[in-house]
Scaffold this motif. Structure first.
Motif, mmCIF file in Angstrom:
data_model
loop_
_atom_site.group_PDB
_atom_site.id
_atom_site.type_symbol
_atom_site.label_atom_id
_atom_site.label_comp_id
_atom_site.label_asym_id
_atom_site.label_seq_id
_atom_site.Cartn_x
_atom_site.Cartn_y
_atom_site.Cartn_z
ATOM 1 N N GLU A 32 0.816 -1.211 0.000
ATOM 2 C CA GLU A 32 0.000 0.000 0.000
ATOM 3 C C GLU A 32 0.855 1.268 0.000
ATOM 4 N N SER A 33 2.015 1.195 0.626
ATOM 5 C CA SER A 33 2.855 2.366 0.850
ATOM 6 C C SER A 33 4.138 2.351 0.026
ATOM 7 N N LEU A 34 4.250 1.445 -0.934
ATOM 8 C CA LEU A 34 5.514 1.202 -1.621
ATOM 9 C C LEU A 34 6.105 2.435 -2.298
ATOM 10 N N ALA A 35 5.295 3.252 -2.933
ATOM 11 C CA ALA A 35 5.833 4.439 -3.612
ATOM 12 C C ALA A 35 6.562 5.357 -2.623
ATOM 13 N N GLU A 36 5.977 5.566 -1.455
ATOM 14 C CA GLU A 36 6.607 6.416 -0.443
ATOM 15 C C GLU A 36 7.839 5.739 0.166
ATOM 16 N N LEU A 37 7.742 4.445 0.432
ATOM 17 C CA LEU A 37 8.837 3.716 1.065
ATOM 18 C C LEU A 37 10.070 3.644 0.172
ATOM 19 N N ARG A 38 9.877 3.494 -1.128
ATOM 20 C CA ARG A 38 11.017 3.407 -2.055
ATOM 21 C C ARG A 38 11.859 4.672 -2.047
ATOM 22 N N ARG A 39 11.242 5.794 -1.765
ATOM 23 C CA ARG A 39 11.989 7.060 -1.720
ATOM 24 C C ARG A 39 12.811 7.187 -0.451
ATOM 25 N N ARG A 40 12.575 6.312 0.537
ATOM 26 C CA ARG A 40 13.208 6.516 1.841
ATOM 27 C C ARG A 40 13.983 5.322 2.396
#
Length: 182
Positions: A32-40
């Protein structure tokens, strides 16, 4: 941290040891949160699929009460993860605070509550002298959480970390036990 260890609780969140049954909920939260997590986070790389069961196994064996499942108190729904990691140089008394909350629960105070529980646990139970955090300069929400916890900005490490094929800056934030307002 053993599965029988006491959980850390607040009205909004509960931090408890990861259990094998958390793997499915963790995989859902990461997806669900992969786009945000990949940046961090490097572990959320686009090159390799996320292995939630392996993470849960590692987290359940983590030393010094460091890895926690962040769950909703009433439903036990997995909201994210929180951890305190020893400094890479192994020097006692310094712990790195990290956490993330699934996209659907972002902006509701869960990260701040989890952070407060981690800070108190680090200083009171683990005897930490200093906590630190590294934050992507574009992560305004993360910066707001760290500020609410009392951390101070200490500088920026320019192109300090290689993440998903690019060099990224990291803001340095720290909190000393003597500065902490319990």
């Amino acid at each position: 941290m053993s599965a029988t260890a006491e959980a850390l609780r607040s009205r909004k969140v509960r931090l408890r040891p990861f259990l094998p049954a958390d793997a499915r909920g963790l995989a859902d939260a990461v997806e669900e949160s992969l786009a945000e997590l990949r940046r961090r986070f490097a572990w959320a790389s686009a090159e390799q699929p996320y292995d939630a069961p392996a993470f849960v196994r590692r987290a359940s064996r983590a030393p010094r009460d460091t890895a926690f499942a962040l769950v909703e108190p009433r439903t036990e729904r997995l909201l994210g993860a929180a951890w305190l990691a020893e400094a890479p140089d192994g020097e006692d008394g310094r712990l790195r605070l990290s956490l993330w909350v699934r996209k659907a629960r972002a902006g509701r105070g869960c990260a701040t509550e989890a952070g407060r529980l981690l800070v108190e646990h680090a200083f009171r139970k683990l005897g930490a002298h200093r906590l630190y955090a590294r934050i992507d300069p574009a992560n305004r929400a993360g910066r707001a959480v760290i500020r609410k916890l009392g951390f101070r900005y200490e500088g920026c490490l320019r192109e300090d970390k290689r993440l998903n094929g690019r060099w990224v800056d990291q803001e340095c934030w720290g909190l000393l036990k003597a500065e902490w307002k319990a």
